[in-house]
Design an enzyme around this catalytic site. Structure first.
Site, PDB file in Angstrom:
ATOM      1  N   VAL A 279     -27.465 -11.417 -17.782  1.00 27.67           N
ATOM      2  CA  VAL A 279     -25.998 -11.429 -17.737  1.00 27.67           C
ATOM      3  C   VAL A 279     -25.494 -12.875 -17.722  1.00 27.67           C
ATOM      4  O   VAL A 279     -25.980 -13.691 -16.944  1.00 27.67           O
ATOM      5  CB  VAL A 279     -25.490 -10.710 -16.453  1.00 27.67           C
ATOM      6  CG1 VAL A 279     -23.982 -10.733 -16.392  1.00 27.67           C
ATOM      7  CG2 VAL A 279     -25.988  -9.282 -16.401  1.00 27.67           C
TER       8      VAL A 279
ATOM      9  N   GLY B 130     -25.951 -15.398 -19.635  1.00 29.84           N
ATOM     10  CA  GLY B 130     -26.840 -16.463 -20.116  1.00 29.84           C
ATOM     11  C   GLY B 130     -27.148 -17.508 -19.074  1.00 29.84           C
ATOM     12  O   GLY B 130     -27.819 -17.239 -18.075  1.00 29.84           O
TER      13      GLY B 130
ATOM     14  N   GLY C 104     -26.575 -19.233 -36.129  1.00 23.42           N
ATOM     15  CA  GLY C 104     -27.684 -18.763 -35.282  1.00 23.42           C
ATOM     16  C   GLY C 104     -27.219 -18.084 -34.011  1.00 23.42           C
ATOM     17  O   GLY C 104     -28.018 -17.803 -33.127  1.00 23.42           O
TER      18      GLY C 104
ATOM     19  N   GLU D 296     -27.030 -12.075 -34.290  1.00 25.78           N
ATOM     20  CA  GLU D 296     -28.281 -11.550 -34.848  1.00 25.78           C
ATOM     21  C   GLU D 296     -28.031 -11.133 -36.298  1.00 25.78           C
ATOM     22  O   GLU D 296     -26.883 -10.917 -36.695  1.00 25.78           O
ATOM     23  CB  GLU D 296     -28.701 -10.287 -34.074  1.00 25.78           C
ATOM     24  CG  GLU D 296     -28.773 -10.443 -32.583  1.00 25.78           C
ATOM     25  CD  GLU D 296     -29.986 -11.241 -32.139  1.00 25.78           C
ATOM     26  OE1 GLU D 296     -30.972 -11.300 -32.902  1.00 25.78           O
ATOM     27  OE2 GLU D 296     -29.920 -11.849 -31.064  1.00 25.78           O
TER      28      GLU D 296
ATOM     29  N   ASP E  34     -23.255  -4.583 -26.085  1.00 28.80           N
ATOM     30  CA  ASP E  34     -23.927  -5.644 -25.320  1.00 28.80           C
ATOM     31  C   ASP E  34     -23.113  -5.985 -24.057  1.00 28.80           C
ATOM     32  O   ASP E  34     -23.664  -6.054 -22.952  1.00 28.80           O
ATOM     33  CB  ASP E  34     -24.085  -6.884 -26.221  1.00 28.80           C
ATOM     34  CG  ASP E  34     -24.702  -8.069 -25.495  1.00 28.80           C
ATOM     35  OD1 ASP E  34     -25.939  -8.158 -25.454  1.00 28.80           O
ATOM     36  OD2 ASP E  34     -23.941  -8.899 -24.968  1.00 28.80           O
TER      37      ASP E  34
ATOM     38  N   LYS F 189     -24.005  -5.377 -19.901  1.00 30.60           N
ATOM     39  CA  LYS F 189     -23.901  -6.422 -18.879  1.00 30.60           C
ATOM     40  C   LYS F 189     -22.936  -5.990 -17.769  1.00 30.60           C
ATOM     41  O   LYS F 189     -23.148  -6.288 -16.591  1.00 30.60           O
ATOM     42  CB  LYS F 189     -23.437  -7.726 -19.527  1.00 30.60           C
ATOM     43  CG  LYS F 189     -24.506  -8.311 -20.469  1.00 30.60           C
ATOM     44  CD  LYS F 189     -23.926  -9.392 -21.343  1.00 30.60           C
ATOM     45  CE  LYS F 189     -24.980 -10.022 -22.250  1.00 30.60           C
ATOM     46  NZ  LYS F 189     -24.393 -10.852 -23.307  1.00 30.60           N
TER      47      LYS F 189
HETATM   48  N1  HSE Z   1     -26.088 -11.458 -28.089  1.00 37.13           N
HETATM   49  C1  HSE Z   1     -25.767 -11.889 -26.778  1.00 37.13           C
HETATM   50  C2  HSE Z   1     -24.441 -12.624 -26.792  1.00 37.13           C
HETATM   51  C3  HSE Z   1     -26.863 -12.790 -26.272  1.00 37.13           C
HETATM   52  O1  HSE Z   1     -24.008 -13.023 -27.861  1.00 37.13           O
HETATM   53  O2  HSE Z   1     -23.819 -12.792 -25.751  1.00 37.13           O
HETATM   54  C4  HSE Z   1     -26.827 -13.080 -24.806  1.00 37.13           C
HETATM   55  O3  HSE Z   1     -26.934 -11.926 -24.031  1.00 37.13           O
END
Ligand code: HSE
Length: 342
Positions: free
Chosen positions: A132, A134, A187, A190, A201, A205
């Protein structure tokens, strides 16, 4: 001097896995001086052994059992992502008494409670700081720093990719597809960005944050989720003229659910993820690019706010490494107790 050696097995060796190896390389002296521990990533499970990676000295394997059955590996670090086979690997690792670190939010949102119960039964650790926000060390802050307080409301930007896309749409006037493509080229997104752009996503979290903040469980399917795919460049431009920017906001709070009578009231969580149009007064409106931001409204301290890199191999790798260090402390204490008892 090497001190105590703690061996680590990596499941997955993409950006985050390589970030963990880099972090250990950079900070091994500090960790050795502070804890008397040398962390060694001895093996990594990869799909393609021939792919170029910056992880000198690590034995690469395509066989999970090379890692899971290795008695010298005490810490399993899962950074492969996805629900399966990660779920099976981690269940096996915990059942074998290994400590586990994971950054896998989907797995934790769906199976975190079950995996944590296995870890408790086996007396091992399951830690997941990297799952969560990063690089923002939020879970340990909630668990320790807020142990004497109570979070009432969670509100945050929990996904870096969508925040990058939305920021591009506002700042460069790009359309959704163009901004997504740029995020992929940079980058951040994905090649299959579905989990990010659909809001899934961020919802995973949010489920994890709810567990930590409220000590209540909300199933992922009960989170109301709306992504950013429907947004058009025209809509963004019009709102911008009126001083508002779009943000994918995840929010949750505890509500009292009444069933049939007041005596049957019980607590539940209302949680949702969706685009909100924020004016400049809103603190989250100033969280741009791949950054994440989180505001927690607490009973004693009032509103607290964090902002920082929410994605990226080094930032997330550092968060994963903080979990490994926590576990290494425990391993060293256990070893010294074991030695004293002999
Ligand atoms: N794909 C996620 C984001 C990566 O962009 O936040 C980190 O959890």
């Amino acid at each position: 001097m090497q001190g105590n050696i703690v061996k680590i097995g990596l499941l997955g060796c993409g950006n985050v896995g390589q970030g963990v190896v880099k972090g250990i390389e950079l900070h091994s002296n500090k960790i050795l001086c502070k804890l008397g521990v040398t962390l060694v990533v001895s093996k990594a499970l990869v799909q393609d052994i021939s792919k170029e990676r910056t992880i000198g000295g690590v034995v690469l394997t395509q066989q999970p059992q090379d890692i899971l059955d290795d008695p010298e590996i005490e810490v399993i670090v899962e950074v492969m992502g996805g629900e399966y086979p990660a779920y099976f690997y981690l269940k096996e690792a915990l059942a074998k008494g290994k400590h586990v670190v994971t950054a896998n939010k989907l797995l934790l949102a769906l199976h975190g409670t079950e995996l944590q119960a296995i870890a408790r039964r086996k007396g091992t650790c399951l830690l997941y700081e990297g799952s969560v926000l990063g690089g923002i060390p939020i879970l340990r802050t909630i668990q320790h720093g807020l142990a004497g307080d109570q979070v009432k409301r969670i509100r945050g930007i929990l996904n870096g990719t969508t925040n990058y896309i939305l920021t591009q749409m506002v700042e460069s006037g790009k359309g959704y597809e163009e901004a997504l493509q740029e995020a992929q080229e940079a980058g951040y997104a994905e090649s299959d960005p579905t989990m990010d752009v659909t809001g899934l996503d961020a919802a995973c979290k949010l489920v994890i944050l709810c567990r930590e903040c409220f000590e209540l469980e909300i199933p992922l399917e009960e989170v109301e989720i709306k992504g950013i795919q429907g947004l058009t460049g025209e809509e963004v431009a019009e709102q911008k003229r009126q001083g508002r920017v779009p943000k994918l906001v995840a929010e949750a709070s505890v509500v009292e659910k009444s069933s049939s009578g007041p005596e049957k009231r019980r607590e539940g969580i209302i949680a949702k993820v969706g685009v909100q149009w924020l004016s400049g007064e809103a603190i989250l409106s100033h969280v741009s690019g791949v950054d994440n931001g989180l505001s927690l409204e607490t009973q004693l301290a009032g509103e607290l706010f964090w902002k920082g890199p929410g994605a990226g191999g080094l930032a997330t790798g550092g968060a994963v490494l903080s979990d490994i260090v926590e576990i290494a402390k425990k391993v060293v204490i256990e070893r010294s107790i074991g030695n004293a008892a002999r």
